[in-house]
Write a protein that holds these residues in place. Structure first.
Motif: not given
Ligand SMILES: O=c1ccn([C@H]2C[C@H](O)[C@@H](COP(=O)(O)O)O2)c(=O)[nH]1
Ligand code: MHF
Length: 264
Positions: A21, A94, A143-144, A146, A165, A167-169, A173-174, A177, A209
């Motif tokens: 996206r 959240y 943002l929906p 994650c 989760m 979707s995990v950056d 992000g991880l 989190n 990424y």
């Molecule tokens: O707490 C979080 C919030 C977001 N992410 C990351 C995961 C994705 O890379 C993006 C969200 O993009 P979508 O297209 O909505 O999946 O944000 C995360 O890792 N941790």
């Protein structure tokens, strides 16, 4: 945190390159799990320096039910800036779903208070669940979610947490989190007079990424240090009364930070 490095390696070796996206592009794997014994240390990444201050403030902000970035900005936390509108609002993200899930009859459900009471009164229940994915409101969120759901489990006087989760950056992000849910588990355990058990993370689309690949490879050259410990200095009378100053991370030895661009 060796398992985190193994996950990075797994994505690099087995990942599929896909468009995403944000337009950045990722390599991803689907469906992975990590487990941490919270009694053996606080799961804060040591192979790069993490900004613990941002993590603590973000969790206190979620717990307060707030969905405007004002509190974060006042505390010099910038991690949500890119998603807020001109008033600083993120929509019903959240904090709103955790503390005030709107029910069809016009009530608001405080899932955090409810799950806390359940853990105290009926520890063996299999329904210790908090859900942030509200299909009726996802469209209005910046943002929906994650991390869309989490569950607790009590055995041998210990509180364990499993969080999901979609979707995990994995690079940016991880690590945040994992530390955030570890912190939340410590807080709930203290409120319920339990000790801490395991933290279990489950990821759906687990991605790196493309502009994080070099940073991930650099991290893989680094050996993890021993985990730090978390001390909570006092026992507040409610889960909603914790202050930033209550948390002390001791013995956090880490490699230097690694800069990486965030995809919006
Ligand atoms: O707490 C979080 C919030 C977001 N992410 C990351 C995961 C994705 O890379 C993006 C969200 O993009 P979508 O297209 O909505 O999946 O944000 C995360 O890792 N941790
Ligand atoms: N692509 C993406 N990844 C995410 O992890 C993510 C989003 N989007 N959108 C919503 C939230 C915001 N989160 C973020 C946002 C930025 C950082 C970040 O830039 N971290 C840097 C600096 C941290 C700081 O300034 O405190 C890091 O090096 O960890 C981390 C998590 C997690 N979420």
């Amino acid at each position: 945190m060796k398992d985190y490095l193994d996950l990075l390696q797994d994505i690099l070796e087995n990942g599929t390159e896909k468009a995403d996206r944000t337009g950045t592009g990722t390599i991803s794997v689907f469906g992975r799990q990590l487990r941490f014994d919270l009694s053996q240390g606080f799961p804060l990444l040591t192979t790069k320096k993490l900004h613990v201050r941002s993590i603590i403030h973000e969790l206190l902000w979620f717990l307060s039910g707030d969905t405007n970035i004002r509190y974060l900005q006042e505390n010099k936390v910038t991690i949500w800036d890119e998603w807020a509108d001109e008033h600083g609002d993120l929509g019903p993200v959240y904090g709103s779903q955790w503390r005030a899930w709107p029910s069809p009859d016009g009530r608001y459900i405080d899932q955090i208070s409810q799950v806390l009471q359940q853990i105290k009164n009926n520890p063996d229940s299999r329904r210790h669940l908090v859900v942030a994915w509200n299909p009726a409101e996802v469209d209005r969120m910046a943002l929906p979610p994650c991390h869309y759901a989490f569950q607790f489990y009590v055995a041998h006087g210990k509180l364990s947490c499993l969080f999901n989760m979609r979707s995990v950056d994995t690079f940016l992000g991880l690590p945040f989190n994992l530390a955030s849910y570890a912190l939340l588990t410590h807080m709930l355990a203290q409120q319920c007079d339990l000790s801490v058990g395991e933290l279990i993370w489950t990821g759906g689309d687990v991605h790196l990424y493309l502009n994080h690949v070099e940073q991930a490879k650099l991290q893989l050259t680094r050996a993890p240090y021993q985990l730090p410990t978390l001390t909570i200095k006092r026992q507040p009378s409610s889960i909603f009364d914790y202050k930033f100053e209550d948390f002390v991370i001791e013995g956090y030895v880490s490699h230097p930070g690694i800069k990486a661009p965030i995809s919006v």
